[in-house]
Design a protein around this motif. Sequence first.
Motif, PDB file in Angstrom:
ATOM      1  N   ALA A 130       2.352 -54.341 -31.165  1.00  0.00           N
ATOM      2  CA  ALA A 130       2.494 -52.917 -30.837  1.00  0.00           C
ATOM      3  C   ALA A 130       1.717 -52.521 -29.583  1.00  0.00           C
ATOM      4  CB  ALA A 130       2.043 -52.071 -32.015  1.00  0.00           C
ATOM      5  N   ALA A 131       0.553 -53.148 -29.369  1.00  0.00           N
ATOM      6  CA  ALA A 131      -0.241 -52.727 -28.209  1.00  0.00           C
ATOM      7  C   ALA A 131       0.410 -53.148 -26.908  1.00  0.00           C
ATOM      8  CB  ALA A 131      -1.660 -53.285 -28.308  1.00  0.00           C
ATOM      9  N   GLU A 188      -3.639 -44.402 -24.435  1.00  0.00           N
ATOM     10  CA  GLU A 188      -2.747 -44.553 -25.578  1.00  0.00           C
ATOM     11  C   GLU A 188      -3.234 -45.742 -26.391  1.00  0.00           C
ATOM     12  OE1 GLU A 188       1.695 -44.675 -25.903  1.00  0.00           O
ATOM     13  OE2 GLU A 188       1.460 -44.042 -23.824  1.00  0.00           O
ATOM     14  N   ALA A 189      -3.226 -45.628 -27.680  1.00  0.00           N
ATOM     15  CA  ALA A 189      -3.815 -46.713 -28.466  1.00  0.00           C
ATOM     16  C   ALA A 189      -3.169 -46.854 -29.834  1.00  0.00           C
ATOM     17  CB  ALA A 189      -5.313 -46.463 -28.633  1.00  0.00           C
ATOM     18  N   ILE A 190      -3.321 -48.045 -30.375  1.00  0.00           N
ATOM     19  CA  ILE A 190      -2.993 -48.277 -31.773  1.00  0.00           C
ATOM     20  C   ILE A 190      -4.319 -48.367 -32.520  1.00  0.00           C
ATOM     21  CG2 ILE A 190      -1.990 -49.892 -33.427  1.00  0.00           C
ATOM     22  CD1 ILE A 190       0.112 -48.772 -31.585  1.00  0.00           C
ATOM     23  N   VAL A 191      -4.489 -47.501 -33.497  1.00  0.00           N
ATOM     24  CA  VAL A 191      -5.656 -47.609 -34.375  1.00  0.00           C
ATOM     25  C   VAL A 191      -5.157 -48.297 -35.644  1.00  0.00           C
ATOM     26  CG1 VAL A 191      -7.279 -46.333 -35.809  1.00  0.00           C
ATOM     27  CG2 VAL A 191      -6.860 -45.601 -33.470  1.00  0.00           C
ATOM     28  N   ASN A 192      -5.909 -49.284 -36.075  1.00  0.00           N
ATOM     29  CA  ASN A 192      -5.470 -50.037 -37.249  1.00  0.00           C
ATOM     30  C   ASN A 192      -6.686 -50.314 -38.134  1.00  0.00           C
ATOM     31  OD1 ASN A 192      -4.820 -52.429 -38.906  1.00  0.00           O
ATOM     32  ND2 ASN A 192      -2.870 -52.364 -37.808  1.00  0.00           N
ATOM     33  N   ARG A 193      -6.582 -49.915 -39.371  1.00  0.00           N
ATOM     34  CA  ARG A 193      -7.728 -50.090 -40.284  1.00  0.00           C
ATOM     35  C   ARG A 193      -7.500 -51.224 -41.266  1.00  0.00           C
ATOM     36  NH1 ARG A 193      -9.816 -44.867 -39.297  1.00  0.00           N
ATOM     37  NH2 ARG A 193      -8.086 -43.684 -38.443  1.00  0.00           N
ATOM     38  N   VAL A 234       1.440 -52.862 -40.738  1.00  0.00           N
ATOM     39  CA  VAL A 234       1.649 -51.643 -41.530  1.00  0.00           C
ATOM     40  C   VAL A 234       0.547 -50.619 -41.294  1.00  0.00           C
ATOM     41  CG1 VAL A 234       2.920 -52.756 -43.409  1.00  0.00           C
ATOM     42  CG2 VAL A 234       0.437 -52.540 -43.565  1.00  0.00           C
ATOM     43  N   GLY A 235      -0.573 -51.083 -40.760  1.00  0.00           N
ATOM     44  CA  GLY A 235      -1.681 -50.154 -40.549  1.00  0.00           C
ATOM     45  C   GLY A 235      -1.667 -49.464 -39.196  1.00  0.00           C
ATOM     46  N   ASN A 236      -0.655 -49.711 -38.390  1.00  0.00           N
ATOM     47  CA  ASN A 236      -0.642 -49.143 -37.037  1.00  0.00           C
ATOM     48  C   ASN A 236      -0.570 -47.615 -37.044  1.00  0.00           C
ATOM     49  OD1 ASN A 236      -0.671 -51.694 -36.035  1.00  0.00           O
ATOM     50  ND2 ASN A 236       1.401 -51.650 -35.173  1.00  0.00           N
ATOM     51  N   GLU A 237      -1.475 -47.012 -36.298  1.00  0.00           N
ATOM     52  CA  GLU A 237      -1.371 -45.572 -36.044  1.00  0.00           C
ATOM     53  C   GLU A 237      -1.362 -45.400 -34.535  1.00  0.00           C
ATOM     54  OE1 GLU A 237      -4.250 -42.848 -38.156  1.00  0.00           O
ATOM     55  OE2 GLU A 237      -4.854 -44.772 -38.973  1.00  0.00           O
ATOM     56  N   HIS A 238      -0.358 -44.739 -34.055  1.00  0.00           N
ATOM     57  CA  HIS A 238      -0.218 -44.552 -32.610  1.00  0.00           C
ATOM     58  C   HIS A 238      -0.966 -43.286 -32.218  1.00  0.00           C
ATOM     59  CE1 HIS A 238       2.799 -44.557 -29.034  1.00  0.00           C
ATOM     60  NE2 HIS A 238       1.549 -44.482 -28.660  1.00  0.00           N
TER      61      HIS A 238
END
Length: 1012
Positions: free
Chosen positions: A644-645, A653-658, A664-668
Amino acid sequence: MSGTRRARLLVSGISENLGVVLSLADRLDVQAARLEAGEGPSAATVTLDAETINEAAADLAGNLEGVRLALSEAASLARRHAPAFAGAGWDAPEWHSASVAAPVAGPAAAGSAGGMAGPAGAASPAGLGGPVIGPGGQPGLWRLGRILVPPLARGGRPVEVPLAVPLLDAGNLQITTTRERRGEAVGLVRGLLTRVLASASPGAVRVTVYDPHELGAGLAGFAPLRAHGVVGPTLTSRARLEAALAELSAEVGRITVDRLGGRFDSLREREDAGVPRGEPWRLLILLGLPPLADEAARTLEAVAAQGPSCGVHIIAVVEAEEGADAPGGRGVPSLPRAETVTAAELQGDPGDVGAVMPGGWRTSMSGLLGCALDDAPPMSVVAQVTTRVVAGVEQAVVRGPDLGGLLPPGLWEYESSAGVSVPVAHGPDGAVGLTFDDDTVHCLVGGQAGAGKSTLLLDVVYGLAARYGPDQLRFHLLDFKEGLEFAQFAQRPGDPFFLPHADTVGIESDREFGVAVLRAARNEMQRRSVTMRALGARDLRGLRAADRSSPWPRVVVVVDEFQVMLTPLDTVAREAVSLLEVLARQGRAYGIHLLLASQTLSGIDALDATAGKRGSIFGQFALRVALRTSISESRVLLSTANEAAGALSGVGEAIVNRRNGHPVGNEHVRVAYPDPAVLAELREQLSAMVVRAVPAMRPPRVFVGHAPAVLTDNPAFQALAGRPVPASGDPAGGGAAYGSGTGAALVPADGSVDGSAGDPLAFVGVPLDLAPPAVGVRLARLPGRHLAVLGPLRREAVGMLQAAAVSVGAQSAPGSLVVDIVAVDPATVSAAETLASALRRAGHPTYVTDVTGLRGVLASAGAEIRAREEAALAGQSGAASTTRLLVVFALDAGRAGLEARDDASRRSGLDDLRTLTRRGPAAGVHLLGWWRAPSRLADDLGPGHRDDIAAWVATGLPGGDLFGLAGHRPVTAGTTPNRAVLFDRHVQAEPRTVVPFAPLETRSGADNGTVV
Ligand SMILES: Nc1ncnc2c1ncn2[C@@H]1O[C@H](COP(=O)(O)OP(=O)(O)OP(=O)(O)O)[C@@H](O)[C@H]1O
Ligand SMILES: [Mg+2]
């Protein structure tokens, strides 16, 4: 009913009605002509008796009136729904005067805009959008040309209605053409794209072009948008197209699940319900359609079918011939949910009413009516729009969402027992935070150069510092780049601000310093572990409850460009890896967190050489933030299946992933921009808070990589008071060192050599460590206790020799030290004089000579050594209580003059030098000498006598040259200016890097650049 639908119904209604009307009229015409010619009723007109003719004529009149009304309504609808840039002729003034759609801030504005709202202001991932409003309204239709309506009555004039099609949030567009007329079709796409880009907020539309025929030439005017991520690289091969389709399909899937989530049918509907859009529109423009593998063909169908609900649209130009080439002769595929524009000759049935001339077009909007397409936009219009979009994107990037809105109203109001959390970005559903707690213990940040990593770290540090007091949270801040980002957290000349939470600030840190900081964090962890075990506490909360003697703050170690610490693969890297591993695995229980940022995570030898380490370190980093980067880095940074990155385009712009990088954890998200004005205000508030709440707070220890070490500013030097410094050392084997009290008093490795409190320590520089602040060589009365300065860098060599001599002077009572200085190299004469004055000021007799005096000084030293030895044998000790020091600048340059033997004594200068090196220290006579090459030192010492000088400090030499001297240990540091490698064979296990003291006269006064 939406305008789009109404327009479509009207236009197709008109075309059908018109068809009926016109066919009736035609037949009446024919009938009338026959009757007039006296012919009998023909087979064709057999049903048209007088009665029917009258009825038909009445119908016709009624129908015609209806058609006229409908036509004018259709025209006005088309104009209303394709306003401004969506519908203006290419010569309209707004193309050259008005600006492209201006972003409108805030979700409310987006919601209220109805029609077609763009990603909403601060909440959009691109941060670029308000609703799409060209001057005059929101386009629901996009003009392509004109629908040509034949004259409604004989002798009447043809009527034209604007041909406009729905697209964004509505459907796809398929243009089927012949090979000859492909250019017209591409021109249509160029015009449509120009309209869309001009109408949408800059950056709110992303375009992917597949062009196997002209390799992008047809849309070359939009190329400037590539650099800004609005237009992707042109795809030219089927494989790339299939990959792009797969990506789009994944996006559609993601949006369907994450955004629509079963609650909405489309982004449009979701947005109408007041939820910020949070997604750009994505256009896939296919300037050709190759035969696709079955799976890819299905993907294309699926994207075309579900895409429009997710803001994903396809505009396809298909040559009829291409369809014929399709496997199995499937013919021209028709895209689901597409309006069609078809070259008339592919469809035209000359018998049809309103049959279209060859050269005309038919569309799904206009049914049987023929259409003429507008000319393609002039290049000047395309250029104008492109330029404005670029400017808009850049402006939006600069502006970005601001950190200000994410800061808390009051300072230090949060408590960190369970963890610390800070909002740093905006996602589709509002603010997005990073949390350091038991679940997401450590955080990894990645992204290519300029993607916004350091900016994100600033957001985190300032955001946390605003929320948590310095008793709740401590920082170690390390920066391994020239960015100087972290300099703002330390006091600077003219700026007394410091971050009260910062224990350490490293700017352009050296690797060794970084390791020292990690070691300090590890030590703190061990300290906590001991206390917790004693108290039976299991975690930080328990520790805090059981022991109130300390606030037990959480500790966050922030390292920008941490990979620098791990390269090359040497002892420093190995120690860094093992410390990182321990901290990563055990930090959780003790409230110690890592926040590591890097441009690249692949190809770090220190991690790859030990395959398990990468996993055992980064497996603990549940929290990841990936800014724009390559697909391959995205896979390393997030997880192998997570690219995704690689698809991110804008700065911040970033993907935050926990979830450890699992897709499935990607947050844009869009990372907040720390506006300097907002930061300035926060810094003032923090300063005021320090004065009010923690006035005794000490500024952080600061290490500035490029800053010289200034002896007279050094606290260890300043603390000297005519006495030798107390014996101390460094457990890590770092040479004889002297601290200002922070370091424990340590027993040197070999007390007999190093530990005599009566022996002065010749300072050479500052260690790359938290403490102590000076490091040097102990001049004990034992063999080998001299100092050799090695290497070609004069500034560093002179500085270290001066510092060594002056510091010895500062540890000697007046009269207990006699110094001879020889400036063999004429360029060092003034340095010798400066040194002499300093020593004389301290009360020590000092004599300066040049190359001509070298031999005499050595002869006198040799004589004195022999005399002292004899006196010692005779049991007299008086004379030997004075220390004699020889300081020789560029000793190797005097070698030629040392070879010849003195006629009377039969001794050569070299003999005297060797007497000094071999027997001097025991007699209290020490040499501080500078050789510009290690080989010359070896020559002077003589074969088998390399150990006669046990301590050396080298500067400006490749590590390989020091291998032998270092007892066959690899030496990687020390070859750069303002750095030296110190090795004292008697006390050190490994050579260590130091910042050499600067020459005495070059006081910078400003920052002493050392650990303070
Ligand atoms: N979230 C953001 N919003 C707007 N602009 C940003 C944002 N983040 C970074 N920028 C801009 O981009 C520039 C580069 O950002 P930054 O230095 O943080 O990138 P980086 O990834 O650390 O780069 P490098 O690898 O060179 O250190 C900054 O000067 C800043 O103006
Ligand atoms: Mg950076």
